[in-house]
Scaffold this active site. Sequence first.
Site, mmCIF file in Angstrom:
data_model
loop_
_atom_site.group_PDB
_atom_site.id
_atom_site.type_symbol
_atom_site.label_atom_id
_atom_site.label_comp_id
_atom_site.label_asym_id
_atom_site.label_seq_id
_atom_site.Cartn_x
_atom_site.Cartn_y
_atom_site.Cartn_z
ATOM 1 N N SER A 9 0.787 -1.229 0.000
ATOM 2 C CA SER A 9 0.000 0.000 0.000
ATOM 3 C C SER A 9 0.820 1.282 0.000
ATOM 4 O O SER A 9 0.370 2.297 -0.504
ATOM 5 C CB SER A 9 -0.933 0.013 1.206
ATOM 6 O OG SER A 9 -1.803 -1.093 1.143
ATOM 7 N N THR A 10 2.001 1.253 0.584
ATOM 8 C CA THR A 10 2.783 2.488 0.679
ATOM 9 C C THR A 10 4.202 2.264 0.170
ATOM 10 O O THR A 10 4.690 1.134 0.116
ATOM 11 C CB THR A 10 2.868 2.993 2.133
ATOM 12 O OG1 THR A 10 3.604 2.045 2.913
ATOM 13 C CG2 THR A 10 1.488 3.185 2.737
#
Length: 191
Positions: A9-10
């Site tokens: 996600s990041t």
Amino acid sequence: MKYGYARVSTSEQDHAGQVDALKSAGAVKVFSEKISGVLAVRPQLARAIAALDPGDVLIVTRIDRLARSSRDLLNIVHQIEKKKATFRSLAEPWANTDTPQASAMLTILAAVAQLERAFILARTKDGRDRAKTLGRKFGPKYKLNQEQITHAIDLQREGRGLREIATLLGCHASTVSRTLQRHKPEEEEIA
């Protein structure tokens, strides 16, 4: 051919563990990206699905790396099946589309997603109806207030053109045109 899809996600996260697991499971090529699952547009996922040929397999380590919701999962699996390929999750074998059990499970998920959608629509309709009862108006806000509308009607009766009226009111001529159409005097509508 087996393809893998890995997602984190990041940018601080690392998908190397996913890539290793997918390669160990036989993935010849792994499409990976660092992007939030909330985003509907995931370029590497789209590339992975586009690369599928009939008989190929798209593998993920876990379903949550692929889909944000059951509806999203069903849509992605549908895209994979349209390519006559199959889907496989290393952590959730019940979702592997190459088994009859997975077909049954996905059918159940589809029914639940459809039911969930119906509930959302019903709640939304109830909320809108309740708001209308309380006097809330929906739709676009009018650009001109009642005083400006009356002024525009008067200017039109004087023979002024739409562009001139629009300049005087500080709006676009199409706004004046729509407003005058909406507020035609009744005697003009009958004629």
